[in-house]
Design a protein around this motif. Structure first.
Motif, PDB file in Angstrom:
ATOM      1  N   GLY A  93      15.296  22.897  26.712  1.00 30.02           N
ATOM      2  CA  GLY A  93      16.476  23.754  26.628  1.00 30.02           C
ATOM      3  C   GLY A  93      17.753  23.009  26.325  1.00 30.02           C
ATOM      4  O   GLY A  93      17.766  21.797  26.131  1.00 30.02           O
ATOM      5  N   ASP A  94      18.816  23.786  26.313  1.00 34.41           N
ATOM      6  CA  ASP A  94      20.155  23.266  26.040  1.00 34.41           C
ATOM      7  C   ASP A  94      20.940  23.188  27.339  1.00 34.41           C
ATOM      8  O   ASP A  94      20.766  24.011  28.244  1.00 34.41           O
ATOM      9  CB  ASP A  94      20.890  24.174  25.056  1.00 34.41           C
ATOM     10  N   TYR A  95      21.843  22.238  27.393  1.00 39.05           N
ATOM     11  CA  TYR A  95      22.665  22.070  28.590  1.00 39.05           C
ATOM     12  C   TYR A  95      23.721  23.165  28.674  1.00 39.05           C
ATOM     13  O   TYR A  95      24.328  23.565  27.681  1.00 39.05           O
ATOM     14  CB  TYR A  95      23.361  20.706  28.611  1.00 39.05           C
ATOM     15  N   SER A  96      23.966  23.640  29.876  1.00 36.82           N
ATOM     16  CA  SER A  96      25.121  24.461  30.201  1.00 36.82           C
ATOM     17  C   SER A  96      25.469  24.162  31.654  1.00 36.82           C
ATOM     18  O   SER A  96      24.631  23.638  32.405  1.00 36.82           O
ATOM     19  CB  SER A  96      24.827  25.965  30.011  1.00 36.82           C
ATOM     20  N   ALA A  97      26.669  24.502  32.054  1.00 36.25           N
ATOM     21  CA  ALA A  97      27.097  24.238  33.425  1.00 36.25           C
ATOM     22  C   ALA A  97      26.304  25.061  34.438  1.00 36.25           C
ATOM     23  O   ALA A  97      26.360  24.783  35.649  1.00 36.25           O
ATOM     24  CB  ALA A  97      28.594  24.528  33.572  1.00 36.25           C
ATOM     25  N   ASP A  98      25.548  26.049  33.977  1.00 36.75           N
ATOM     26  CA  ASP A  98      24.740  26.887  34.871  1.00 36.75           C
ATOM     27  C   ASP A  98      23.394  26.260  35.219  1.00 36.75           C
ATOM     28  O   ASP A  98      22.676  26.749  36.081  1.00 36.75           O
ATOM     29  CB  ASP A  98      24.494  28.255  34.237  1.00 36.75           C
ATOM     30  N   VAL A  99      23.017  25.167  34.530  1.00 36.17           N
ATOM     31  CA  VAL A  99      21.730  24.507  34.791  1.00 36.17           C
ATOM     32  C   VAL A  99      21.717  23.974  36.221  1.00 36.17           C
ATOM     33  O   VAL A  99      22.665  23.304  36.644  1.00 36.17           O
ATOM     34  CB  VAL A  99      21.492  23.353  33.788  1.00 36.17           C
ATOM     35  N   LYS A 100      20.668  24.294  36.965  1.00 35.30           N
ATOM     36  CA  LYS A 100      20.515  23.774  38.331  1.00 35.30           C
ATOM     37  C   LYS A 100      19.690  22.498  38.227  1.00 35.30           C
ATOM     38  O   LYS A 100      18.466  22.548  38.170  1.00 35.30           O
ATOM     39  CB  LYS A 100      19.867  24.814  39.212  1.00 35.30           C
ATOM     40  N   LEU A 101      20.365  21.366  38.203  1.00 42.95           N
ATOM     41  CA  LEU A 101      19.716  20.079  37.958  1.00 42.95           C
ATOM     42  C   LEU A 101      18.627  19.770  38.983  1.00 42.95           C
ATOM     43  O   LEU A 101      17.606  19.185  38.637  1.00 42.95           O
ATOM     44  CB  LEU A 101      20.754  18.958  37.926  1.00 42.95           C
ATOM     45  N   GLY A 102      18.805  20.146  40.210  1.00 41.42           N
ATOM     46  CA  GLY A 102      17.812  19.876  41.234  1.00 41.42           C
ATOM     47  C   GLY A 102      16.519  20.649  41.043  1.00 41.42           C
ATOM     48  O   GLY A 102      15.512  20.329  41.649  1.00 41.42           O
TER      49      GLY A 102
ATOM     50  N   MET B 180      17.179  18.391  26.273  1.00 40.24           N
ATOM     51  CA  MET B 180      18.434  17.989  26.879  1.00 40.24           C
ATOM     52  C   MET B 180      18.180  16.794  27.773  1.00 40.24           C
ATOM     53  O   MET B 180      17.114  16.670  28.375  1.00 40.24           O
ATOM     54  CB  MET B 180      19.009  19.178  27.637  1.00 40.24           C
ATOM     55  N   GLN B 181      19.130  15.936  27.872  1.00 45.76           N
ATOM     56  CA  GLN B 181      19.094  14.798  28.794  1.00 45.76           C
ATOM     57  C   GLN B 181      19.877  15.202  30.034  1.00 45.76           C
ATOM     58  O   GLN B 181      21.051  15.550  29.942  1.00 45.76           O
ATOM     59  CB  GLN B 181      19.729  13.569  28.139  1.00 45.76           C
ATOM     60  N   ALA B 182      19.228  15.198  31.193  1.00 49.13           N
ATOM     61  CA  ALA B 182      19.874  15.584  32.445  1.00 49.13           C
ATOM     62  C   ALA B 182      20.181  14.337  33.269  1.00 49.13           C
ATOM     63  O   ALA B 182      19.454  13.346  33.210  1.00 49.13           O
ATOM     64  CB  ALA B 182      18.967  16.531  33.225  1.00 49.13           C
ATOM     65  N   TYR B 183      21.252  14.409  34.057  1.00 50.33           N
ATOM     66  CA  TYR B 183      21.708  13.288  34.889  1.00 50.33           C
ATOM     67  C   TYR B 183      22.023  13.818  36.280  1.00 50.33           C
ATOM     68  O   TYR B 183      22.633  14.884  36.428  1.00 50.33           O
ATOM     69  CB  TYR B 183      22.972  12.686  34.274  1.00 50.33           C
ATOM     70  N   ARG B 184      21.622  13.068  37.293  1.00 51.79           N
ATOM     71  CA  ARG B 184      21.978  13.380  38.681  1.00 51.79           C
ATOM     72  C   ARG B 184      22.353  12.089  39.391  1.00 51.79           C
ATOM     73  O   ARG B 184      21.802  11.037  39.104  1.00 51.79           O
ATOM     74  CB  ARG B 184      20.802  13.992  39.441  1.00 51.79           C
ATOM     75  N   LEU B 185      23.270  12.191  40.336  1.00 47.10           N
ATOM     76  CA  LEU B 185      23.582  11.072  41.218  1.00 47.10           C
ATOM     77  C   LEU B 185      23.168  11.490  42.621  1.00 47.10           C
ATOM     78  O   LEU B 185      23.772  12.380  43.219  1.00 47.10           O
ATOM     79  CB  LEU B 185      25.067  10.715  41.183  1.00 47.10           C
ATOM     80  N   LEU B 186      22.101  10.874  43.103  1.00 48.07           N
ATOM     81  CA  LEU B 186      21.595  11.176  44.435  1.00 48.07           C
ATOM     82  C   LEU B 186      22.338  10.321  45.460  1.00 48.07           C
ATOM     83  O   LEU B 186      22.482   9.115  45.273  1.00 48.07           O
ATOM     84  CB  LEU B 186      20.093  10.872  44.495  1.00 48.07           C
ATOM     85  N   THR B 187      22.800  10.940  46.531  1.00 46.29           N
ATOM     86  CA  THR B 187      23.524  10.205  47.570  1.00 46.29           C
ATOM     87  C   THR B 187      23.059  10.666  48.941  1.00 46.29           C
ATOM     88  O   THR B 187      22.589  11.789  49.106  1.00 46.29           O
ATOM     89  CB  THR B 187      25.050  10.427  47.473  1.00 46.29           C
ATOM     90  N   ASP B 188      23.194   9.798  49.900  1.00 48.96           N
ATOM     91  CA  ASP B 188      22.872  10.150  51.284  1.00 48.96           C
ATOM     92  C   ASP B 188      23.243   8.963  52.165  1.00 48.96           C
ATOM     93  O   ASP B 188      23.528   7.879  51.661  1.00 48.96           O
ATOM     94  CB  ASP B 188      21.388  10.463  51.442  1.00 48.96           C
ATOM     95  N   GLU B 189      23.221   9.190  53.464  1.00 44.78           N
ATOM     96  CA  GLU B 189      23.421   8.075  54.385  1.00 44.78           C
ATOM     97  C   GLU B 189      22.259   7.104  54.247  1.00 44.78           C
ATOM     98  O   GLU B 189      21.185   7.468  53.761  1.00 44.78           O
ATOM     99  CB  GLU B 189      23.515   8.592  55.821  1.00 44.78           C
ATOM    100  N   ASP B 190      22.476   5.887  54.672  1.00 42.44           N
ATOM    101  CA  ASP B 190      21.461   4.833  54.569  1.00 42.44           C
ATOM    102  C   ASP B 190      20.383   5.045  55.629  1.00 42.44           C
ATOM    103  O   ASP B 190      20.352   4.376  56.661  1.00 42.44           O
ATOM    104  CB  ASP B 190      22.118   3.463  54.717  1.00 42.44           C
ATOM    105  N   THR B 191      19.514   6.025  55.356  1.00 42.42           N
ATOM    106  CA  THR B 191      18.380   6.323  56.235  1.00 42.42           C
ATOM    107  C   THR B 191      17.152   6.529  55.361  1.00 42.42           C
ATOM    108  O   THR B 191      17.249   6.535  54.125  1.00 42.42           O
ATOM    109  CB  THR B 191      18.621   7.606  57.056  1.00 42.42           C
ATOM    110  N   SER B 192      16.025   6.764  55.978  1.00 44.71           N
ATOM    111  CA  SER B 192      14.817   7.023  55.204  1.00 44.71           C
ATOM    112  C   SER B 192      14.948   8.314  54.400  1.00 44.71           C
ATOM    113  O   SER B 192      14.273   8.486  53.386  1.00 44.71           O
ATOM    114  CB  SER B 192      13.593   7.082  56.114  1.00 44.71           C
ATOM    115  N   ALA B 193      15.838   9.216  54.795  1.00 50.39           N
ATOM    116  CA  ALA B 193      16.044  10.469  54.054  1.00 50.39           C
ATOM    117  C   ALA B 193      16.487  10.173  52.622  1.00 50.39           C
ATOM    118  O   ALA B 193      16.077  10.873  51.691  1.00 50.39           O
ATOM    119  CB  ALA B 193      17.080  11.345  54.757  1.00 50.39           C
TER     120      ALA B 193
END
Length: 67
Positions: A56-65, A1-14
């Motif tokens: 594996g196969d994608y499902s909405a239950d996959v915890k991408l993190g 499966m190809q997984a995708y995430r969009l990581l976001t945060d304030e503009d800090t070193s975090a």
């Protein structure tokens, strides 16, 4: 499966640490980062898309993190 995430945060070193952690878990950068002003908080925010091939196969239950 190809997984995708969009990581976001304030503009800090975090934010940089969040992206670095994903890269070290096998995620790859996808496209350019984004940078925008959040009017609600009065701060700049960053975003970076990452992708990863995973077993594996994608499902909405996959915890991408956890991939």
């Amino acid at each position: 499966m190809q997984a995708y995430r969009l990581l976001t945060d304030e503009d800090t070193s975090a934010f940089c640490h969040k992206v670095t952690a994903a890269l070290n878990k096998g995620w790859e950068l996808y496209g350019s980062p984004s940078y925008a002003y959040d009017h609600a908080t009065g701060r700049m925010r960053c975003a970076q898309a990452v992708v990863k091939q995973a077993e594996g196969d994608y499902s909405a239950d996959v915890k991408l993190g956890e991939l």
